[in-house]
Scaffold this motif. Structure first.
Motif, PDB file in Angstrom:
ATOM      1  N   ALA A 151      -2.662   7.386 -23.030  1.00  0.00           N
ATOM      2  CA  ALA A 151      -3.159   6.362 -21.823  1.00  0.00           C
ATOM      3  C   ALA A 151      -1.984   5.964 -21.249  1.00  0.00           C
ATOM      4  N   ASP A 211       0.126   2.789 -25.307  1.00  0.00           N
ATOM      5  CA  ASP A 211      -1.350   3.407 -25.154  1.00  0.00           C
ATOM      6  C   ASP A 211      -2.352   2.350 -24.893  1.00  0.00           C
ATOM      7  N   LYS A 227      -5.856  -1.798 -17.691  1.00  0.00           N
ATOM      8  CA  LYS A 227      -6.670  -1.319 -16.785  1.00  0.00           C
ATOM      9  C   LYS A 227      -8.090  -1.797 -17.096  1.00  0.00           C
ATOM     10  N   ARG A 277      -0.630   8.470 -18.913  1.00  0.00           N
ATOM     11  CA  ARG A 277      -1.815   8.692 -17.939  1.00  0.00           C
ATOM     12  C   ARG A 277      -1.852   7.583 -16.837  1.00  0.00           C
ATOM     13  N   ILE A 278      -1.965   6.628 -17.149  1.00  0.00           N
ATOM     14  CA  ILE A 278      -1.850   5.264 -16.173  1.00  0.00           C
ATOM     15  C   ILE A 278      -0.632   5.215 -15.455  1.00  0.00           C
ATOM     16  N   ASP A 320      -8.396   2.130 -27.459  1.00  0.00           N
ATOM     17  CA  ASP A 320      -7.756   3.454 -26.933  1.00  0.00           C
ATOM     18  C   ASP A 320      -6.207   3.566 -27.438  1.00  0.00           C
ATOM     19  N   ALA A 333      -4.037   0.656 -21.561  1.00  0.00           N
ATOM     20  CA  ALA A 333      -5.288   1.099 -21.338  1.00  0.00           C
ATOM     21  C   ALA A 333      -6.263  -0.370 -21.196  1.00  0.00           C
TER      22      ALA A 333
END
Length: 421
Positions: A68, A404, A411, A71-72, A399, A408
């Motif tokens: 995560a 991570d 968000k 990815r973020i 998550d 996550a």
């Protein structure tokens, strides 16, 4: 004349990766946001410290490709430069001796190890989530040294030392992410902090480093704002606690009667002792990664794929996983880590450019997400007993682990705040 009180759509308490991530999402969505950080420097557990030209994170830090955090960061266009750890050259430490995985395993052991790691991506982690890692490994792995190697990798992936409590599904899922790539950050994790800081400021968030929150203001079951340690106060329609459960409970009145108090009582923090060193000329430069097989030890060179010093010195991290034992003997831990360096880099003490030993490092605020029997519903992001109160951090949500989980949940909390009317 009465001083006017500033009002915001959201106040965030905590200026690490969690708080900064939430600030970017909220500010980019058009909300007025203030972030309060008691320290004068943003970063929290992601801060990087310069010592004699060496850049030390707070112990070994890495991001998993597919996790995560990366990815973020990419979603927010805040990914810092970095490089990937080598996938070869693993050493084990067993009974005080080095085991070279590429040379010292028998043909049968080597075949089983290659098959195990090569087949990791095909394992259905949901199907083995109720098994402990110890039960799974004893059932699936025939050779003792291969089992110890795999359990050492699982300890590294999860920071969990109790293989009888660690969920096989959770550990293997982390391993699947690691197999996609382990990414180090060039010039330390402060680079990621600075990218997020810049994005938050550009989006209009107010970042107030050096301003400590004193108390979350509640009335009639709703968030009203935050009082600060300097005697001032601000109004906020929502407050996000981007801090650990202990700090969150301290700042929220009546938390003992809320879910927040329950989450705090159930949390099982994880700790480690870390020895960070920069060596001008490593005696054994080919040794870049080692794990204890019969002890919870870790050793890795992080400066190979990235720059972590001003003069080219090699930066290593040696660590002892202490599990939930926050009171581990610091002198004994430091002695054991120096012995590890003596074994892997004999003569290292003559090449020191910088060194730092940190006992009792808080690795994660809660170990329960990795446990075999689970921990019930994951905390947050909303605190149901207080409208407008939210939590995020490495202990919130379900998550992943560490950064991570922190990003996550940040968000998720930001999205929950944006859904409020």
């Amino acid at each position: 004349m009465k001083e006017s009180i500033q009002a915001y759509d959201a106040a965030i308490i905590g200026g690490g990766l969690t708080g900064l991530t939430a600030a970017v999402y909220l500010a980019r969505a058009g909300r007025s946001v203030i972030l309060l950080e008691k320290e004068r420097r943003l970063g929290g557990m992601a801060e990087t410290t310069r010592i004699n030209g060496a850049l030390f994170n707070l112990g070994p830090h890495a991001m998993y490709e597919g996790g995560a955090a990366l990815r973020i960061l990419r979603e927010l266009d805040c990914e810092p430069p970095g490089g990937y750890a080598a996938k070869s050259g693993m050493l084990g430490i067993l009974q005080g001796r080095i085991v070279d995985v590429s040379r010292d395993l028998s043909a049968e052991e080597s075949g089983e190890w290659s098959g195990l790691m090569g087949g990791l991506s095909g394992i259905d982690t949901d199907a083995v989530g109720s098994l402990s890692l110890r039960d799974w490994s004893q059932k699936k792995i025939r050779h003792e040294r291969v089992r110890l190697l795999f359990e050492g990798m699982c300890r590294q992936w999860t920071y969990s030392g109790d293989m009888s409590a660690l969920s096989a599904g959770f550990a293997i899922r982390q391993g699947q992410l690691a197999a996609l790539g382990v990414r180090y950050v060039d010039r330390g994790w402060q680079a990621a902090v600075e990218r997020l800081r810049g994005a938050a400021v550009q989006a209009g968030a107010v970042l107030a480093a050096g301003r400590a929150a004193e108390r979350v203001l509640l009335r009639d079951g709703r968030v009203r704002g935050v009082s600060l340690a300097d005697g001032s106060a601000l109004e906020a329609a929502a407050v996000l606690m981007a801090a650990g459960p202990e700090e969150a409970c301290r700042l929220v009145p009546g938390s003992a009667r809320m879910s927040l108090g329950k989450w705090r009582g159930e949390a099982r923090p994880l700790y480690a002792a870390c020895l960070d060193i920069a060596l001008k000329r490593p005696p054994c430069p080919e040794r870049v990664f080692a794990l204890g097989l019969d002890e919870p030890l870790y050793f890795s060179k992080h400066s190979g794929p990235v720059s972590l010093s001003d003069d080219g010195s090699a930066v290593f991290h040696a660590m002892k996983y202490n599990g939930t034992d926050g009171g581990s003997d610091a002198k004994a831990d430091e002695s054991r880590l120096t012995e590890l360096l003596d074994l892997l880099e004999p003569g290292w003490d003559k090449e020191i450019a910088a060194m730092r030993f940190t006992p009792g490092v808080l690795v994660a605020h809660d170990s329960r997400p990795a446990c075999r029997h689970g921990a019930g519903p994951a905390p947050g992001p909303s605190v149901p007993e207080a409208s407008g109160l939210f939590v995020a951090g490495d202990w919130v949500g379900a998550d992943g682990r560490l950064a991570d989980a922190a990003m996550a949940s940040a968000k998720a909390a930001a999205e929950a705040i944006l859904r409020r009317r």
